[in-house]
Design a protein around this motif. Structure first.
Motif, PDB file in Angstrom:
ATOM      1  N   GLN A 148       5.630 -16.204  -2.131  1.00 33.51           N
ATOM      2  CA  GLN A 148       4.389 -16.963  -2.264  1.00 33.51           C
ATOM      3  C   GLN A 148       3.192 -16.019  -2.378  1.00 33.51           C
ATOM      4  O   GLN A 148       2.262 -16.264  -3.160  1.00 33.51           O
ATOM      5  N   MET A 149       3.224 -14.930  -1.588  1.00 34.85           N
ATOM      6  CA  MET A 149       2.141 -13.953  -1.653  1.00 34.85           C
ATOM      7  C   MET A 149       2.060 -13.325  -3.042  1.00 34.85           C
ATOM      8  O   MET A 149       0.978 -13.167  -3.623  1.00 34.85           O
ATOM      9  N   GLU A 150       3.216 -12.972  -3.587  1.00 33.21           N
ATOM     10  CA  GLU A 150       3.251 -12.378  -4.925  1.00 33.21           C
ATOM     11  C   GLU A 150       2.745 -13.369  -5.980  1.00 33.21           C
ATOM     12  O   GLU A 150       2.033 -12.978  -6.917  1.00 33.21           O
ATOM     13  N   GLU A 151       3.106 -14.645  -5.832  1.00 32.35           N
ATOM     14  CA  GLU A 151       2.647 -15.668  -6.775  1.00 32.35           C
ATOM     15  C   GLU A 151       1.126 -15.848  -6.689  1.00 32.35           C
ATOM     16  O   GLU A 151       0.440 -15.977  -7.713  1.00 32.35           O
ATOM     17  N   LYS A 152       0.599 -15.846  -5.460  1.00 31.64           N
ATOM     18  CA  LYS A 152      -0.846 -15.966  -5.294  1.00 31.64           C
ATOM     19  C   LYS A 152      -1.570 -14.779  -5.925  1.00 31.64           C
ATOM     20  O   LYS A 152      -2.647 -14.924  -6.500  1.00 31.64           O
TER      21      LYS A 152
END
Length: 276
Positions: free
Chosen positions: A124-128
């Motif tokens: 999720q962090m990478e997607e954000k």
């Protein structure tokens, strides 16, 4: 009467000792339960903080999207303020994810589900981060350049890359350790053959510089049956008797079946069987 009194006293002491032992065991169990409960509470708190951070980031992204549809100084200022908020919250979330990873790694609560949760949060962090890059690219097209964030975004990209690399390295290390923990070696041979390889020496097994290359490596999770191709078999290494059986096949030759691999290999990761 004196004998009876002594017997009663002895029984009383025995009961007290049993009660004391039970109380100590109960206290110890309560401490373990309390420790696990505290660890779970801490992890759930960290997880909730991360989820709240992602929610706030999403809301700020929506505000930027609305603001960039407008015009003027106020609109650009709102965009800059929200972008700075997003950047700050993303850094905070990264720190919380690292904290959660440490809690999972070092805590007494072991669960594959917890590991998956950490992996999902990292994704999720990478997607954000990808969304933030896309948003900045759109802002650049509108000449709303967030110059003061350039260095921070570069740091974030580096941190996310480091986090991904760290996760991959630790995953490889865990897989390697898991493989080593579940590796064992076995050999079967005649008394003469075992002596020639120094596996059997002066009636003792694996005491001298024996030939390890003579052994066959196996995965104890998979290899639970070893055919010995002999009508006579004697296990020379020490293994719990309740963890295996020696049975004959249709040709009257022995087959070693390991019924409890973890228990069987707990005393030795080397198995030596003497056959004729």
């Amino acid at each position: 009467m004196a004998v009876c009194a002594l017997a009663v006293a002895s029984c009383t002491d025995g009961v007290k000792q049993a009660q004391l032992a039970a109380e100590m065991q109960r206290d110890s169990l309560n401490q373990i339960i309390e420790q696990k409960e505290n660890e779970i509470t801490d992890m759930m708190t960290t997880f909730s903080d991360i989820e709240e951070g992602f929610r706030e980031i999403t809301e700020a992204q929506s505000r930027v999207t609305l603001a960039k549809q407008g015009e003027g100084t106020n609109s650009a200022q709102r965009i800059r303020e929200n972008m700075q908020f997003i950047q700050s919250t993303m850094k905070q979330n990264k720190e919380l994810i690292n904290k959660l990873k440490q809690q999972v790694r070092e805590g007494s609560v072991k669960s594959e589900q917890l590991k998956k949760i950490v992996e999902n949060l990292t994704q999720q962090m990478e997607e954000k981060d990808r969304q933030l890059e896309a948003l900045r690219a759109e802002l650049d097209k509108k000449d709303i350049h967030i110059a003061e964030l350039d260095e921070q975004v570069a740091d974030l990209n580096s941190n996310v890359a480091d986090l991904t690399e760290e996760t991959n390295q630790k995953s490889q290390t865990i897989n390697q350790q898991d493989k080593q923990l579940n590796t064992a070696w076995f050999v079967f041979g005649t008394k003469k053959e075992l002596k020639e390889q120094k596996i059997l020496s002066d009636g003792e097994v694996l005491r001298s510089n024996f030939n390890k290359e003579y052994f066959t490596k196996i995965d104890i999770r998979v290899d639970k049956e070893i055919k010995l191709y002999s009508k006579s078999a004697k296990i020379l290494t020490s293994h719990p008797s309740g963890a295996y059986t020696l049975q004959r096949d249709a040709n009257k030759q022995y087959v070693l079946r390991i019924t409890d691999p973890q228990l069987f290999w707990s005393t030795s990761k080397y198995l030596v069987v003497q056959v004729n």
